[in-house]
Design a protein around this motif. Structure first.
Motif, PDB file in Angstrom:
ATOM      1  N   CYS A   1    -106.358 -21.351  -9.908  1.00  0.00           N
ATOM      2  CA  CYS A   1    -105.307 -20.652  -9.161  1.00  0.00           C
ATOM      3  C   CYS A   1    -105.854 -20.117  -7.842  1.00  0.00           C
ATOM      4  O   CYS A   1    -105.175 -20.162  -6.806  1.00  0.00           O
TER       5      CYS A   1
ATOM      6  N   SER B   1     -98.212 -22.517 -17.844  1.00  0.00           N
ATOM      7  CA  SER B   1     -98.174 -21.120 -18.285  1.00  0.00           C
ATOM      8  C   SER B   1     -97.581 -21.009 -19.686  1.00  0.00           C
ATOM      9  O   SER B   1     -96.450 -21.470 -19.923  1.00  0.00           O
TER      10      SER B   1
ATOM     11  N   CYS C   1    -107.524 -10.487 -12.296  1.00  0.00           N
ATOM     12  CA  CYS C   1    -107.124 -11.889 -12.117  1.00  0.00           C
ATOM     13  C   CYS C   1    -106.202 -12.068 -10.917  1.00  0.00           C
ATOM     14  O   CYS C   1    -106.402 -12.979 -10.095  1.00  0.00           O
TER      15      CYS C   1
ATOM     16  N   ALA D   1    -108.963 -21.470 -15.618  1.00  0.00           N
ATOM     17  CA  ALA D   1    -107.582 -21.590 -15.165  1.00  0.00           C
ATOM     18  C   ALA D   1    -107.316 -20.643 -13.996  1.00  0.00           C
ATOM     19  O   ALA D   1    -106.672 -21.016 -13.004  1.00  0.00           O
TER      20      ALA D   1
ATOM     21  N   LEU E   1    -102.178 -13.483 -25.822  1.00  0.00           N
ATOM     22  CA  LEU E   1    -102.701 -13.589 -24.463  1.00  0.00           C
ATOM     23  C   LEU E   1    -103.086 -12.227 -23.898  1.00  0.00           C
ATOM     24  O   LEU E   1    -104.142 -12.060 -23.282  1.00  0.00           O
TER      25      LEU E   1
ATOM     26  N   LEU F   1     -99.197 -17.526 -11.959  1.00  0.00           N
ATOM     27  CA  LEU F   1    -100.040 -18.140 -12.980  1.00  0.00           C
ATOM     28  C   LEU F   1    -101.271 -17.289 -13.278  1.00  0.00           C
ATOM     29  O   LEU F   1    -101.662 -17.118 -14.433  1.00  0.00           O
TER      30      LEU F   1
ATOM     31  N   GLU G   1    -100.216 -14.641 -15.565  1.00  0.00           N
ATOM     32  CA  GLU G   1     -99.782 -15.070 -16.897  1.00  0.00           C
ATOM     33  C   GLU G   1    -100.912 -15.646 -17.744  1.00  0.00           C
ATOM     34  O   GLU G   1    -100.758 -15.786 -18.956  1.00  0.00           O
ATOM     35  N   PHE G   2    -102.035 -15.980 -17.141  1.00  0.00           N
ATOM     36  CA  PHE G   2    -103.202 -16.410 -17.916  1.00  0.00           C
ATOM     37  C   PHE G   2    -104.089 -15.225 -18.330  1.00  0.00           C
ATOM     38  O   PHE G   2    -104.997 -15.386 -19.138  1.00  0.00           O
ATOM     39  N   SER G   3    -103.840 -14.054 -17.782  1.00  0.00           N
ATOM     40  CA  SER G   3    -104.759 -12.936 -17.956  1.00  0.00           C
ATOM     41  C   SER G   3    -104.448 -12.108 -19.195  1.00  0.00           C
ATOM     42  O   SER G   3    -103.336 -12.136 -19.728  1.00  0.00           O
TER      43      SER G   3
ATOM     44  N   LEU H   1    -106.657 -23.322 -24.122  1.00  0.00           N
ATOM     45  CA  LEU H   1    -107.093 -21.989 -23.712  1.00  0.00           C
ATOM     46  C   LEU H   1    -107.995 -21.323 -24.747  1.00  0.00           C
ATOM     47  O   LEU H   1    -108.554 -20.250 -24.485  1.00  0.00           O
TER      48      LEU H   1
ATOM     49  N   ARG I   1    -109.798 -19.730 -19.947  1.00  0.00           N
ATOM     50  CA  ARG I   1    -108.834 -18.923 -19.197  1.00  0.00           C
ATOM     51  C   ARG I   1    -109.389 -18.537 -17.829  1.00  0.00           C
ATOM     52  O   ARG I   1    -108.668 -18.511 -16.833  1.00  0.00           O
TER      53      ARG I   1
END
Length: 452
Positions: A23, A196, A142, A19, A7, A129, A132-134, A219, A16
């Motif tokens: 957010c 996540s 992000c 996502a 990730l 979130l 944690e997606f970045s 993802l 991503r």
């Protein structure tokens, strides 16, 4: 390669970014709800609420946000980020509908607490979130995008408020029905939000591993070895974990003090500038203009933070922007009745929004996965104390202090936040400048310290 390292080191694909966009949508509900209430107050029927009670409607919303951030949002570390987002959105929908149906002041006060709790739950979880997606390279971007969701929501709420009030002839109930419909639409869209991966990794159960495989596929992550574990988090191995434990206490207190002082000054400025400028200048139009300039400046501040965060650490952005914000606030105190006030008001909006975004981005950066949402929730909850008290304090001293004096006080408060920001930056540079590798910089650095 393990999921967390993948990730952080891989490029962010369309899934991503989608996502992260979800957010951002979730975080708009906070600003939307606040603006709708502000527009509704002048249109409440005679006898429904006194002036003092109208102030309570605003404060009770902030109280609910504090409760949601401190009591509900931390549950995301136990039951999951996505599930908590869905609960927060559902609570917002129901509370906004209940507000529209309010037959009395007491009913509306209760509904405002619930609406605030829903919005207060969403903000810290959405910020977590987004982080944690970045990827490591895009973390600041992000989190910054998610952070300006509040400004986007307040802007949308203002536009919708104007439209509804004009279209429905001042029917305040229509404002909240409109807000409930928007929140319901976001709830439907949020159903597509994945859980996540970082949260699923620390759960480490058979069900979590199955969900993790689906999330990795959604993802579009490649080269992932699901069986490979990232460097274990020391706080996740049976040791006591908490934002005020010895390991994290110093940075927690600095974050709380710095963010709370900056937020208190910002909410004072945005809430009272139209009234104070109108009183000093004798022109309601000038007061409205200054309020609009502040709002537009805050949107620009979100963009400024995003641009800065891709180049320097978020803790550095904190003290740079709060220092600039103190200069801008002092400049506004000097030019409040002059032509330069437009420029200084815009500068306040830009610098303070950028500073607040940098604080929440720093919070995401400075805690491990297992307590990250708890840390964000605590930060938001503690800061709400100031937002609840500011209207009361300003109202009490309004007849005893001049507008210029109040802005000088705000300048000192922002300067205090800048000093705290410098201290935070100097004490956490080893973490925020850590190179990309297995695990989160906090976990990796703390693990090395444990071993040595």
């Amino acid at each position: 390669m393990d999921v967390i390292t993948t990730l952080r080191t891989s490029r962010m694909g369309l899934a991503r970014w989608c996502a992260v966009a979800l957010c951002v949508l979730c975080n708009t509900i906070d600003g939307l709800d606040l603006m709708l209430m502000s527009y509704a107050l002048p249109h409440l029927p005679p006898g429904f609420a006194t002036g003092t009670q109208k102030g309570l409607l605003i404060s009770f919303g902030f109280l609910g946000m504090g409760l949601g951030a401190t009591l509900l949002a931390p549950l995301a570390d136990r039951i999951g980020r996505k599930r908590m987002v869905m609960y927060g959105l559902l609570l917002s929908v129901l509370a906004l509908a209940a507000t529209a149906l309010s037959p009395s002041m007491e009913w509306m006060l209760a509904a405002r607490i619930l609406a605030g709790a829903g919005a207060g739950t969403l903000t810290p979880v959405a910020l977590t979130l987004g982080d944690e997606f970045s990827s490591a390279k895009r973390r600041g971007l992000c989190v910054g995008l998610v952070a300006i969701g509040f400004a986007i929501g307040s802007t949308i709420g203002g536009l919708i408020g104007l439209f509804i009030i004009t279209t429905f002839g001042g029917a305040w109930q229509a404002l909240f029905w409109g807000g409930a419909l928007i929140s319901a639409a976001v709830l439907v869209l949020a159903a597509a939000l994945p859980e996540s991966p970082a949260y699923l990794v620390i759960r480490d159960t058979a069900e979590a591993r199955q969900r993790l495989a689906r999330v990795v596929s959604w993802l579009g992550l490649t080269g992932v070895e699901l069986a490979e574990q990232p460097l274990a988090e020391p706080v996740a191995t049976g040791q006591k974990a908490g934002v005020l434990t010895k390991r994290f206490r110093g940075r927690t207190l600095l974050l709380w003090l710095g963010y709370s002082t900056a937020a208190a000054a910002w909410y004072f400025t945005t809430s009272w500038t139209p009234q104070l400028v109108s009183t000093v200048s004798g022109s309601a139009e000038r007061g409205t203009l200054m309020g609009t300039v502040l709002s537009m400046g805050s949107l620009g501040g979100g963009v400024v933070f995003i641009l800065l965060a891709t180049r320097v650490s978020s803790t550095a952005v904190v003290w740079v922007c709060t220092a600039a914000g103190a200069v801008a606030a002092g400049g506004f105190a000097l030019t409040i009745t002059g032509a330069g006030a437009v420029v200084t008001a815009a500068a306040i909006g830009v610098t303070m929004q950028a500073a607040l975004s940098a604080y929440v981005a720093s919070c995401a950066r400075l805690y491990p996965t297992v307590i990250r949402t708890r840390a964000q929730g605590a930060l938001m909850g503690v800061s709400r104390v100031g937002t609840i008290l500011v209207p009361v304090v300003v109202g009490a001293v309004l007849t005893g202090l001049s507008a210029q004096t109040m802005y000088w006080v705000a300048t000192v408060v922002v300067l205090l936040s800048a000093i705290v920001g410098v201290t935070l930056w100097s004490r956490t540079r080893a973490i925020t400048h850590a190179p990309v590798g297995a695990g989160h910089p906090v976990e990796r650095l703390e693990a090395v310290r444990e071993q040595t």
